[in-house]
Scaffold this motif. Structure first.
Motif, mmCIF file in Angstrom:
data_model
loop_
_atom_site.group_PDB
_atom_site.id
_atom_site.type_symbol
_atom_site.label_atom_id
_atom_site.label_comp_id
_atom_site.label_asym_id
_atom_site.label_seq_id
_atom_site.Cartn_x
_atom_site.Cartn_y
_atom_site.Cartn_z
ATOM 1 N N ALA A 103 99.415 110.430 32.688
ATOM 2 C CA ALA A 103 100.266 111.621 32.776
ATOM 3 C C ALA A 103 100.690 112.114 31.391
ATOM 4 C CB ALA A 103 101.495 111.323 33.635
ATOM 5 N N ALA A 104 100.854 111.198 30.457
ATOM 6 C CA ALA A 104 101.249 111.591 29.095
ATOM 7 C C ALA A 104 100.194 112.471 28.433
ATOM 8 C CB ALA A 104 101.508 110.344 28.254
ATOM 9 N N TRP A 105 98.932 112.307 28.823
ATOM 10 C CA TRP A 105 97.837 113.085 28.233
ATOM 11 C C TRP A 105 97.599 114.405 28.960
ATOM 12 C CZ3 TRP A 105 96.100 111.749 23.638
ATOM 13 C CH2 TRP A 105 96.312 110.439 23.217
ATOM 14 N N PHE A 106 98.172 114.540 30.145
ATOM 15 C CA PHE A 106 97.974 115.738 30.957
ATOM 16 C C PHE A 106 99.333 116.296 31.371
ATOM 17 C CE2 PHE A 106 94.130 113.231 31.441
ATOM 18 C CZ PHE A 106 93.130 114.193 31.243
ATOM 19 N N PRO A 107 100.012 117.028 30.464
ATOM 20 C CA PRO A 107 101.365 117.522 30.757
ATOM 21 C C PRO A 107 101.415 118.500 31.936
ATOM 22 C CG PRO A 107 100.555 118.363 28.642
ATOM 23 C CD PRO A 107 99.561 117.374 29.124
ATOM 24 N N GLU A 108 100.269 119.078 32.291
ATOM 25 C CA GLU A 108 100.239 120.003 33.437
ATOM 26 C C GLU A 108 100.183 119.238 34.762
ATOM 27 O OE1 GLU A 108 100.526 123.324 32.865
ATOM 28 O OE2 GLU A 108 100.667 122.744 30.751
ATOM 29 N N GLY A 109 100.043 117.915 34.692
ATOM 30 C CA GLY A 109 100.025 117.089 35.896
ATOM 31 C C GLY A 109 98.635 116.886 36.474
ATOM 32 N N LYS A 110 98.585 116.111 37.526
ATOM 33 C CA LYS A 110 97.289 115.746 38.108
ATOM 34 C C LYS A 110 96.606 116.891 38.842
ATOM 35 C CE LYS A 110 99.552 113.304 41.881
ATOM 36 N NZ LYS A 110 99.645 112.017 42.557
ATOM 37 N N ASP A 111 97.302 117.989 39.057
ATOM 38 C CA ASP A 111 96.685 119.158 39.694
ATOM 39 C C ASP A 111 96.055 120.109 38.680
ATOM 40 O OD1 ASP A 111 97.386 118.300 42.266
ATOM 41 O OD2 ASP A 111 99.414 119.113 42.028
ATOM 42 N N ASP A 112 96.194 119.786 37.401
ATOM 43 C CA ASP A 112 95.573 120.579 36.334
ATOM 44 C C ASP A 112 94.063 120.637 36.587
ATOM 45 O OD1 ASP A 112 94.377 121.450 33.951
ATOM 46 O OD2 ASP A 112 95.721 120.315 32.666
ATOM 47 N N PRO A 113 93.458 121.820 36.657
ATOM 48 C CA PRO A 113 92.013 121.915 36.926
ATOM 49 C C PRO A 113 91.149 121.278 35.836
ATOM 50 C CG PRO A 113 92.958 124.088 36.498
ATOM 51 C CD PRO A 113 94.095 123.117 36.528
ATOM 52 N N ASP A 114 91.729 120.969 34.682
ATOM 53 C CA ASP A 114 90.976 120.330 33.598
ATOM 54 C C ASP A 114 90.926 118.804 33.740
ATOM 55 O OD1 ASP A 114 89.370 120.804 31.350
ATOM 56 O OD2 ASP A 114 91.034 120.472 29.954
ATOM 57 N N VAL A 115 91.721 118.234 34.672
ATOM 58 C CA VAL A 115 91.736 116.790 34.911
ATOM 59 C C VAL A 115 90.447 116.401 35.640
ATOM 60 C CG1 VAL A 115 92.844 114.897 36.175
ATOM 61 C CG2 VAL A 115 94.242 116.591 34.984
ATOM 62 N N THR A 116 89.724 115.466 35.056
ATOM 63 C CA THR A 116 88.461 115.001 35.624
ATOM 64 C C THR A 116 88.366 113.491 35.453
ATOM 65 O OG1 THR A 116 87.396 117.085 35.042
ATOM 66 C CG2 THR A 116 85.946 115.234 35.450
ATOM 67 N N LEU A 117 87.702 112.843 36.383
ATOM 68 C CA LEU A 117 87.426 111.421 36.260
ATOM 69 C C LEU A 117 85.998 111.219 35.795
ATOM 70 C CD1 LEU A 117 89.176 109.966 39.396
ATOM 71 C CD2 LEU A 117 89.548 109.212 37.047
ATOM 72 N N LEU A 118 85.854 110.331 34.845
ATOM 73 C CA LEU A 118 84.541 109.935 34.347
ATOM 74 C C LEU A 118 84.242 108.567 34.944
ATOM 75 C CD1 LEU A 118 82.187 110.490 32.356
ATOM 76 C CD2 LEU A 118 83.532 109.307 30.623
#
Length: 163
Positions: A103-118
């Motif tokens: 979460a610290a790396w994605f301040p927009e939260g887990k719904d941010d469209p840029d959040v992806t799992l590798l």
């Protein structure tokens, strides 16, 4: 691939290290960057969060073959894993692996469209584990330098899987 017992061994070696160096290919040149594990166990697949807009994502889409290396010098542990990268935007997986560190790396939260799992599906690898102290390792190297018939015994080394 490896047996369930061997997967447990690999997990035991890397779970406390947490951060591995991910190597992808870009324009014929290898690129390495640190990636933080987000899972609590290992079944032959490793998971990391990243941004869909990250350079490593474009590189993995072009060439899915990747390498990960983990190192813990204090414990004499070195692990190299090779496999194939896949990208996932599955909300169930994102929810499963989401944690305060991510979460610290994605301040927009887990719904941010840029959040992806590798996802890295491990196909092969090699690991080393020193069985003795650094003093013993130095002794083994010194002994090998004095006695050309002696090969230093630095501990365990094992290759697994197929490329």
């Amino acid at each position: 691939m490896s047996s369930p017992e061997h997967k447990q061994k690999i997990w035991k070696l890397i779970k406390d290290v947490k951060v591995g160096m991910l190597v992808t290919q870009g324009d014929g040149v290898p690129h390495a960057r640190p990636m933080h594990l987000v899972q609590d166990d290992y079944d032959g697949t490793l998971w990391f969060f990243t941004r869909a807009s990250a350079e490593k994502v474009f590189e993995a889409r072009k060439d899915s073959e990747v390498c990960l290396s983990f190192s813990d010098q204090d414990d004499g542990v070195y692990v190299s894993l090779s496999g194939h990268a896949n990208l996932h935007r599955d909300q169930g997986l994102i929810d499963k692996f989401w944690n305060p560190f991510v979460a610290a790396w994605f301040p927009e939260g887990k719904d941010d469209p840029d959040v992806t799992l590798l996802e890295i599906s491990v196909q092969s690898g090699e690991h080393w584990k020193a069985k003795e102290s650094k003093a013993y390792q130095l002794y083994e190297v010194a002994r090998a330098n004095l006695d050309k018939d002696h090969t230093p015994d630095m501990g365990e080394n094992e290759k697994f899987g197929t490329v």
